[in-house]
Every structure is written in C-alpha cells, then in structure tokens.
Design an enzyme around this catalytic site. Sequence first.
Site, mmCIF file in Angstrom:
data_model
loop_
_atom_site.group_PDB
_atom_site.id
_atom_site.type_symbol
_atom_site.label_atom_id
_atom_site.label_comp_id
_atom_site.label_asym_id
_atom_site.label_seq_id
_atom_site.Cartn_x
_atom_site.Cartn_y
_atom_site.Cartn_z
ATOM 1 N NE ARG A 93 -3.646 -0.314 2.682
ATOM 2 C CZ ARG A 93 -4.167 -0.052 3.878
ATOM 3 N NH1 ARG A 93 -3.726 -0.667 4.945
ATOM 4 N NH2 ARG A 93 -5.120 0.840 4.005
ATOM 5 C CG ASP A 104 -4.978 0.947 -0.488
ATOM 6 O OD1 ASP A 104 -5.557 -0.052 -0.013
ATOM 7 O OD2 ASP A 104 -4.244 1.693 0.187
ATOM 8 C CB SER A 140 -7.144 2.879 1.403
ATOM 9 O OG SER A 140 -5.915 2.723 2.060
ATOM 10 C CE1 TYR A 196 -1.646 -1.493 7.552
ATOM 11 C CE2 TYR A 196 0.386 -2.201 6.506
ATOM 12 C CZ TYR A 196 -0.972 -1.973 6.452
ATOM 13 O OH TYR A 196 -1.656 -2.208 5.295
HETATM 14 P P1 NAD Z 1 -5.110 -0.500 10.253
HETATM 15 O O1 NAD Z 1 -6.483 -0.828 9.772
HETATM 16 O O2 NAD Z 1 -4.067 -1.546 10.217
HETATM 17 O O3 NAD Z 1 -5.221 0.042 11.773
HETATM 18 C C1 NAD Z 1 -6.055 1.112 12.129
HETATM 19 C C2 NAD Z 1 -5.339 2.015 13.108
HETATM 20 O O4 NAD Z 1 -5.223 1.387 14.374
HETATM 21 C C3 NAD Z 1 -3.923 2.381 12.700
HETATM 22 O O5 NAD Z 1 -3.825 3.776 12.550
HETATM 23 C C4 NAD Z 1 -3.063 1.868 13.853
HETATM 24 O O6 NAD Z 1 -1.952 2.697 14.109
HETATM 25 C C5 NAD Z 1 -4.058 1.864 14.987
HETATM 26 N N1 NAD Z 1 -3.686 1.030 16.144
HETATM 27 C C6 NAD Z 1 -3.158 -0.209 16.165
HETATM 28 N N2 NAD Z 1 -2.967 -0.618 17.432
HETATM 29 C C7 NAD Z 1 -3.401 0.373 18.244
HETATM 30 C C8 NAD Z 1 -3.465 0.532 19.656
HETATM 31 N N3 NAD Z 1 -3.060 -0.413 20.498
HETATM 32 N N4 NAD Z 1 -3.961 1.691 20.133
HETATM 33 C C9 NAD Z 1 -4.390 2.679 19.291
HETATM 34 N N5 NAD Z 1 -4.346 2.575 17.949
HETATM 35 C C10 NAD Z 1 -3.856 1.443 17.421
HETATM 36 O O7 NAD Z 1 -4.531 0.796 9.556
HETATM 37 P P2 NAD Z 1 -4.885 1.447 8.152
HETATM 38 O O8 NAD Z 1 -6.051 2.324 8.295
HETATM 39 O O9 NAD Z 1 -4.950 0.361 7.139
HETATM 40 O O10 NAD Z 1 -3.621 2.371 7.877
HETATM 41 C C11 NAD Z 1 -2.444 2.332 8.629
HETATM 42 C C12 NAD Z 1 -1.491 3.382 8.128
HETATM 43 O O11 NAD Z 1 -1.098 3.118 6.808
HETATM 44 C C13 NAD Z 1 -2.042 4.778 8.127
HETATM 45 O O12 NAD Z 1 -1.000 5.656 8.474
HETATM 46 C C14 NAD Z 1 -2.387 5.020 6.725
HETATM 47 O O13 NAD Z 1 -2.406 6.388 6.398
HETATM 48 C C15 NAD Z 1 -1.246 4.315 6.067
HETATM 49 N N6 NAD Z 1 -1.554 4.026 4.695
HETATM 50 C C16 NAD Z 1 -0.714 4.513 3.773
HETATM 51 C C17 NAD Z 1 -0.996 4.296 2.449
HETATM 52 C C18 NAD Z 1 -0.087 4.832 1.405
HETATM 53 O O14 NAD Z 1 0.999 5.228 1.703
HETATM 54 N N7 NAD Z 1 -0.510 4.828 0.189
HETATM 55 C C19 NAD Z 1 -2.111 3.601 2.072
HETATM 56 C C20 NAD Z 1 -2.930 3.095 3.059
HETATM 57 C C21 NAD Z 1 -2.658 3.323 4.380
#
Ligand code: NAD
Length: 393
Positions: free
Chosen positions: A121, A130, A133, A228
């Site tokens: 991602r 994606d 997302s 992550y």
């Molecule tokens: P995810 O579904 O894996 O997790 C959701 C959120 O839960 C995350 O932000 C994680 O930090 C948080 N989390 C995990 N354990 C926790 C805890 N114990 N207490 C509090 N929070 C906790 O995450 P996601 O939504 O798929 O995305 C994760 C990251 O990846 C984000 O920063 C997102 O912006 C990034 N991302 C980047 C791209 C890209 O670069 N193109 C694409 C998709 C996502």
Amino acid sequence: MKVAVVKEDAPGERRVALVPETVPRLTAAGLEVLVEQGAGDAAWFPDSAYLAAGAAVAPRDDLYATADVILTVTRPDESALARLRSGQTVIGMLSPLVAPELAQRLADKGVTAVSLDLLPRTLSRAQAMDALSSQANVAGYKAALVAAEAYGRFFPLLITAAGTARPAKLLVLGAGVAGLQAIGTARRLGAQVSGYDVRPASKGEVESLGAAFLELTSVVSAAGEGGYARELTEQERDAQQAELAAHIARQDVIITTAQVPGRRPPLLVTEDAVAGMAAGSVIVDMGASDLGGNVAGSAPGQTVVTANGVTLIGATNLPATVPTAASNAFSRNISALLLHMTADGALQIDTTDEIQAGVVITRDGEVVQPAVAKLLHQDLHHEGVSDVDRAGH
Ligand code: NAD
C-alpha cells in the site's frame, strides 16, 4: 479475454466488484466483460446499465464456463469453488492471511488467485488499487452514522426554544484510514471529537480534521513497519488500557478501529472502562471479530446493551451497508489492478513487479505469495497454529 463479474452470495453482502461506469475502461483495453444476471441489483446497478455500458449479461453457469478472469468482492464460497476451473484467474479480497487453506485449494485446482488485500500500500503507483483503504474509508463514514443513530441525544450543539443540547463528546480510537473518516464524519455531524492512535504521525492528521488528539503518557510510540502499528507489549497494553479508561469515562460515544496486521485486534476498552461510562453511551467496535475486538463484551454483528446502559455495537462489514459508494470505489481499485496486469488484451502476470509479487497468491498450481506460503507451511508443521497468529487483513 473474457472478464466476468459474479453476484456476491455472502449474507448481507450488497457490493458488486465492477460497476457499469468502469466497463468501458476494460472494453477499451480489448477485454470482453460478462456480468452475472442481477450482480449489481443490491447496489442499485441494474443489468440494463451494464448492457448500456457495453457488457454482456449472462447466467451464472455460462459465466463460469466461459470466463478467463472472475472478479469478486469477497472470497469464493464452496459453490463458487466447485465451479472454478484450471486456467481461470480469480481476483478479489480473498483474505489469504485469514484463510490460507483457500489459497491451497485454489492452487490445487490450477486457479490463479489474485488478492487485493495483499497489495503493497505504500507504493504511490498502487494507490488507485488500494481496496483496503477505499473500503475502510466507507466503513469509517458509516461507523459515525451507526453511532449517531444508536445515540439517544443529538451530536451537535443545538439551541432551541425547548432548551439547549450540548454536543456529544466522541472519541475515535485508532486513527488510520477508517478512524480518520469516522472523525471527519462525526465532526460534520457536529460532535466534539477527539482521536487517539499509537502512531505519532497520526497526531497531525487528526488535528488537520479539526479534532483534538489525545496524548497518553503510557504509550509514546508504537509505529511499526510499512506505516502500520506494532503490537504493544503486555506492559504497554495494560498501561494504555488503564490510562484510556479515565478518558473513556468522560465520553458519550466511542468508535474503535484499531488493527495490527496479522494480529488479533488490540483490546483498548476494558470491561472496567465500559462500566465507567454513563447510561446512554454508545460504543461502535469496528475491530469486532470472532477473534475478539477492541472492546470487551462486543460481539461481531450484534448490538449488546450492558447492565449499566452502554450500547456496544460489533460492526462488521460496514462497507456492504453503503453498497453503491463502496462498489464504485472497489470497481476503480479492481479494474486498475486488472489493467496493470494486462497487456494486449490478455493477462500477463509478472511477479518481478512489486505490486504483482504482493497480490498474486497462486500460480501454476502453487501458492507463490511468500507470506501465505509461510502460513501454510506453519500449519503443516505446527498443527493447530492459532487463529490469532493468522488474523490479519
Ligand atoms: P489499520 O487498519 O491496520 O489500523 C487502524 C489504526 O489502528 C492504525 O492507525 C493503527 O496505528 C491503529 N492502532 C493499532 N494498534 C493500536 C493501539 N493499540 N492503540 C491505538 N491505535 C492502534 O490501519 P490502516 O487504516 O490500514 O492504515 C495504517 C497506516 O497506513 C495509516 O497511516 C495510513 O495512512 C497508512 N496508509 C498509507 C498508504 C499509502 O501510503 N498509500 C495507504 C494506506 C494506508
């Protein structure tokens, strides 16, 4: 090459993998598009719209008999598995880290499996593909609406002749894609919103939406690989739960979205924290699953009211409840991936490409995706590898 869109059979699943608007993108690339009768009905895309867009509509048997590529949202069930043939390719969200045995069965049948949920991602060229997302975005939006509907008061500050209503205090735990959309949506509904995450990078994102960032002293940073979070240590987890409980007691509504790839969703809201909330409070647990969720006492797909009057909603598959928007986005994701893997009107799989190395799960009768192959290997050698170790996106 014939690309077929199947009607989703899973209970409550209303999405469709390809919407009429995307059909011309595929036909322009020399692909023939076949759509199962009624495939888009539940997302409000009638067969006539697919026909007008240049697709053919066919019954299920014809579809499986003639298609080279099958597009699906969720993983094939037993009846779909029975119909898939050697040489066919299936593309969808196949959850191979949760169900690696499905990958093995597809490999044994000679089916090429491509799973959008293992897309790398962080590559900017993969962003259009994606689906994790795009679907998390839909889910976060709907979570705020589900919370608002279950809450017995207003979200916004309302000043009326019949009195003044204070705004709801809402906390979002986990500020990834879904959490940020839940924050934005709850803000638009007028709630007083704060957000929390263990990745320090999320602070700026939460604040940019006009919400307050909750900073805890117990966990300073748990940023892991690839953007992550990492799993907390037991000590960190206990300290986090205790510190969060004091903040949770002051909230009217909590939405939890926390996930750690490949791990059981972390427990953020303990039984004591729920017991500390006022009657009428609402918690939407987007981490709710058979493996447990972010909230003690929540159950997937169920709404439970605790003895102290807190409504716990175990939200599962929220994207399916916003089927048109979710399908529109998914359709763009899956068609971008399909076209990325296609040249001269035919599938040309190249696993030296980083995107394809991530998403191609089975090929030529083998499970080729390293993370999935590793899980299957573990299963063979350590009978009973726990579901917790296999949980993931
Ligand atoms: P995810 O579904 O894996 O997790 C959701 C959120 O839960 C995350 O932000 C994680 O930090 C948080 N989390 C995990 N354990 C926790 C805890 N114990 N207490 C509090 N929070 C906790 O995450 P996601 O939504 O798929 O995305 C994760 C990251 O990846 C984000 O920063 C997102 O912006 C990034 N991302 C980047 C791209 C890209 O670069 N193109 C694409 C998709 C996502």
